[in-house]
Enzyme design. Sequence first.
Site, PDB file in Angstrom:
ATOM      1  N   GLU A 128      81.592  92.469  12.512  1.00 41.80           N
ATOM      2  CA  GLU A 128      81.620  91.343  13.459  1.00 41.80           C
ATOM      3  C   GLU A 128      83.099  91.004  13.649  1.00 41.80           C
ATOM      4  O   GLU A 128      83.691  90.306  12.832  1.00 41.80           O
ATOM      5  CB  GLU A 128      80.874  90.137  12.878  1.00 41.80           C
ATOM      6  CG  GLU A 128      79.390  90.370  12.633  1.00 41.80           C
ATOM      7  CD  GLU A 128      78.531  90.151  13.877  1.00 41.80           C
ATOM      8  OE1 GLU A 128      79.064  89.802  14.954  1.00 41.80           O
ATOM      9  OE2 GLU A 128      77.308  90.332  13.758  1.00 41.80           O
ATOM     10  N   CYS A 171      85.578  83.077  17.136  1.00 41.91           N
ATOM     11  CA  CYS A 171      85.528  84.426  17.715  1.00 41.91           C
ATOM     12  C   CYS A 171      84.985  84.342  19.138  1.00 41.91           C
ATOM     13  O   CYS A 171      85.302  85.175  19.989  1.00 41.91           O
ATOM     14  CB  CYS A 171      84.661  85.330  16.857  1.00 41.91           C
ATOM     15  SG  CYS A 171      83.057  84.616  16.492  1.00 41.91           S
TER      16      CYS A 171
END
Length: 511
Positions: free
Chosen positions: A264, A298
């Site tokens: 991720e 993110c």
Amino acid sequence: MSRNQIPTAESLQQQAHDAAKRCGVDPERIAGDRPHRSPINGESLGGIRWGTTDDVDEAVRRSHQAFLQWRKVPAPQRGAVIKRFGELLTEHKEDLGTLVSLEVGKITSEALGEVQEMIDICDFAVGLSRQLYGSTSVSERPGHRLMETWHPLGVVGVISAFNFPVAVWSWNTAVALVCGDTVIWKPSEQAPLCAWASAALLSRALEESGAPADVSQVVVGGPEIGESLVDNSGVAMVSATGSTRMGRAVGPRVANRFGRSLLELGGNNAAIVSPTADLDLTLRGIVFAAAGTAGQRCTTMRRVIAHSSIVEELTERLVEAYERLPIGDPLAHGTLVGPLVHGDAYAAMQAALEKAQAAGGKIVVGGERVLADEATDAYYVRPAVVRMPEQSEVVTQETFAPVLYVLDYEEFADAIALNNDVPQGLSSALFTQDQAESEIYLSSEGSDCGIVNINIGTSGAEIGGAFGGEKETGGGRESGFDAWRGYMRRATNTINYSGELPLAQGVDFSV
Ligand code: NAD
């Protein structure tokens, strides 16, 4: 304490130690000689003890031993432990939220939101513990049956980033534990206290149920601790969250020993704003996604691609909103933008702004340091909006700070091309009232990201949906209804009750 005053070292240190103790953290751990600073005032939260690579080897050995017992516990009973963990998280929500704010600088409401996400994934995993379904299939041979069974993988290593210092671990851990795996966590070096506090609560839930203590372990330290987990063949799966730079190192090393990895990584998330968009709603969606968490998610919105007919009005309204943003002590009531995590983040932001200007960009608001003076090791900035003539190199990179680039477009197809023309593929959004545009954006001709939203910003996901992205974001998925499969291995079983031995595909091998 007012938003415009930076709190003293003593008051923050005391709050951190009190909250950690209430969660059950062993005071020995917070009495080491490793410096540990808060981004709120740049001062020490007290020394801590880092682990060593030998500690990782020992943790893997113990984790494997615990796995041999844990895999035999029925999944619904494993779910009951996670249920208890969720209750303990609810009880200590404020303590954990405070630690998240103190260690990574999140404003209180976002820090509490992060803990709420941990509670949500516990609820989700409890339900999942009774739904680890496999399928059966018909066989081409008479008197045969085909079915699949799912089994835990073993030891799962979780490496996490500073900006979601506890939620990401819980996404992995709640699901992995229900699946029958054991977990070793290498948290961000910025956030050892909230890691130990979360793990202490889980240990309590495990202990109360009589489960082996080593089902969950934490080794605090720098990248070398992560690397030891990555290279240890006793770790069946490595779930790593962080920069693309980190993923580039981790992915091939795990693959080289045929381990499983879940990556991720970084994002570079855009919103397209169509001429039909509701600009009031759009503005609110952009400001939360671009300036929230001081641009350190993110999924932070880093690019706005607005139609040329509305780009000037939208930019003016963004400037007004950004000028009003309350910046300051993240623990103070009313603050919306807390500090950057450290001086390197501030330097990266300034370097990106210089590059953007060199490429013809104009900073229309923000970018300057506020609140703390040059001598203070705390970095508060006004989030920046930069009007760009084109998507130059700096715009295609992820700068982990609040810089929002505004680009314009004429044709919708060109906007989608800009949306996709970056190496990352995490999150994306379209603000529109035009149904056809919305459908195209959601189709295979639309956004190439893992998260594609309509009339909502790029950040703020729920645990019910699969989370992750494509290209340099790494391809991993966490949460969502079928994420559990990533933490288990699948076996196909053929059962013959015919008394004969017919071979598949009609092969004759009579002897
Ligand atoms: P980072 O890459 O510097 O560190 C992340 C973690 O990896 C830390 O625990 C670190 O110690 C460890 N690490 C670093 N190098 C390693 C190596 N070679 N081997 C093993 N472990 C190593 O990231 P950060 O600054 O903590 O976080 C910000 C980054 O994380 C941003 O790029 C952001 O987009 C990304 N992020 C992605 C997601 C997602 O779900 N896609 C979520 C949060 C953050």
